[in-house]
Enzyme design. Structure first.
Site, short mmCIF file in Angstrom:
data_model
loop_
_atom_site.label_atom_id
_atom_site.label_comp_id
_atom_site.label_asym_id
_atom_site.label_seq_id
_atom_site.Cartn_x
_atom_site.Cartn_y
_atom_site.Cartn_z
N GLY A 1 -54.24 -74.66 -47.10
CA GLY A 1 -55.63 -74.23 -47.21
C GLY A 1 -55.73 -73.01 -48.10
N THR B 1 -60.91 -67.02 -49.70
CA THR B 1 -61.20 -65.98 -50.67
C THR B 1 -60.11 -64.93 -50.73
OG1 THR B 1 -63.54 -66.26 -50.16
CG2 THR B 1 -62.95 -64.30 -51.37
N ILE C 1 -54.05 -67.62 -49.03
CA ILE C 1 -53.77 -69.04 -48.85
C ILE C 1 -52.93 -69.22 -47.58
CG2 ILE C 1 -53.87 -69.60 -51.30
CD1 ILE C 1 -50.81 -69.45 -51.34
N VAL C 2 -52.86 -70.46 -47.12
CA VAL C 2 -51.98 -70.82 -46.02
C VAL C 2 -51.04 -71.90 -46.55
CG1 VAL C 2 -51.79 -71.77 -43.70
CG2 VAL C 2 -53.72 -70.30 -44.29
N ASP D 1 -65.22 -65.74 -34.45
CA ASP D 1 -65.39 -66.71 -35.53
C ASP D 1 -65.03 -68.11 -35.07
OD1 ASP D 1 -66.19 -67.42 -38.08
OD2 ASP D 1 -64.19 -67.18 -38.94
#
Length: 424
Positions: free
Chosen positions: A27, A30, A33-34, A143
């Protein structure tokens, strides 16, 4: 805290990097990244997900990452993602988590042939058990949304796990009032949008939005205009349209209404939710076996998801560093005195664009900055997913495509967008 010094030696923990073999990108957001990786030091070696965060975008506010790690350390619950390890280089932080490979909540449901209210009940109970566990440890996630609820594996009976604690807060006590504006548009509670201060109750509101959407396929608040959506959320008027709700139990509707109560003091708590009749008395006999996935198939992708995307695309989102420059006292003063922007709730998710650019893909994928010798570095990924060889002089056999601007990046990664603030 001083800014990152590119001439400094690698931190001591950097030696851990040799324990990992990095694979594909899972993924991209902004701020980082993963990446999928293999942790070779584990016995036996295991696949993990590594969150790579650029220090440049933090602009010296490393406490943002350290706060996330402090929240995660010691947590052990079946439906909370496991934080395994961390290390850093001169220019990046690497946070290592168990890898959840089963897919996002709603996408997984849509891929199934059948999904009943009983299935929904069991899923929500699992997510709520994670919320309850966090709240007992004085942690508020802030979240909770479908994209942050993943299935651990692709197996039919796989557990769901709650991920992404980037804006979670560890409260001093149950009465502490958090003042930062945070969350994801469409899931943020009314008190966040109204800048009234908030606490654990915001997680229950988000769970209510998810439950409502899971049962009918569309969000309870559906405006495609940011200001109108904020106002609609704060009014909190909920409708159960007969076309999609006629086969849903009254207990489920009562649970949704209890979560989507505008007044956070009257909103159901995690403990109360776990004792709610919908979650404690569920059975095929009481809730039926009617397939409710048709609503998701008809509405979620085509209507609601695109509507939320339109709102996010038209709304400017602040970066970590922009928000880090705002002290808690200034934020609290603005909230309590009703500053000039307090009358427009949509401004809660607005900010100045262009001050700080996101890290480039080269900064996140390339290991150039991490190498201390003069040999070629490791492979890094280009934008189209192919592996290319990078060199210390910046050249490569295949150069990545031109990095899009901030607006294009926001519009292209809407599902990853949410307002984050390091202040509580």
């Amino acid at each position: 805290m001083p800014f990152h010094n590119p001439l400094a030696k690698q931190p001591e923990s950097y030696v851990k990097k040799k324990e990992y073999t990095f694979n594909k990108t899972l993924g991209e957001g902004t701020f980082g990244i993963v990446r999928s990786a293999t942790w070779k030091a584990a016995d036996p070696p295991i696949n993990v997900a590594v969150k790579v965060i650029s220090k440049r975008i933090l602009r010296g506010h490393d406490e943002i990452v350290k706060d996330e790690m402090n929240v995660l350390k010691g947590l052990d619950q079946p439906h909370v993602v496991k934080f395994l390890d961390w290390f850093e280089s001169k220019d990046k932080y690497y946070l290592v988590f168990e890898e959840a490979t089963g897919g996002e909540l709603f996408e997984r449901i849509l891929s199934r042939g059948r999904f009943t209210e009983l299935d929904a009940c069991r899923t929500i109970r699992s997510v709520l058990s994670a919320i309850q566990y966090l709240h007992h440890h004085k942690i508020v996630h802030r979240d909770i949304k479908p994209e942050n609820i993943l299935y651990r594996t692709k197996e039919e009976d796989a557990n769901v796990v709650l991920v992404d604690f980037g804006i979670a807060a560890h409260m001093k006590d149950d009465d502490e009032v958090l003042t930062s504006v945070c969350g994801s548009f469409g899931y943020a509670a009314p008190e966040i949008l109204a800048k009234k201060g908030h606490g654990k109750a915001v997680d229950m509101w988000s769970l209510g939005v998810i439950t409502y959407t899971m049962l009918c396929g569309y969000t309870p608040f559906r405006s495609d205009d940011a200001a109108a959506l904020a106002a609609e959320t704060q009014r909190g008027k909920i409708e159960f349209h007969d076309r999609y709700w006629k086969n849903v139990s009254q207990e489920a509707k009562d649970f949704v209404k209890a979560c989507l109560t505008v007044d956070p003091k009257k909103r159901i708590t995690a403990d109360e939710g776990m004792a709610h009749p919908w979650l404690t008395e569920h059975s095929a006999e009481t809730q039926g076996t009617h397939d409710i996935s048709a609503g998701l198939r008809e509405n979620y992708r085509k209507r609601w998801k695109s509507a939320i995307a339109a709102v996010r695309a038209s709304t400017k989102f602040r970066t970590f560093a922009q928000l880090a420059s705002e002290s808690r006292s200034a934020s609290q003063s603005s909230l309590q005195t009703g500053g000039s922007d307090s009358t427009d709730s949509s401004n809660a998710f607005a900010g100045e664009a262009g001050k700080i650019s996101p890290p480039t893909k080269r900064e996140l994928y390339s290991e150039d900055e991490d190498e201390e010798d003069g040999e070629n570095n490791e492979f890094f990924d280009s934008e189209d997913g192919t592996a290319v060889k990078g060199n210390l002089d910046g050249s490569s056999e295949k150069l990545p495509k031109k990095e899009p601007g901030l607006v294009e990046k926001l519009e292209g990664k809407l599902e990853d967008m949410h307002l984050r603030s390091p202040s509580k």
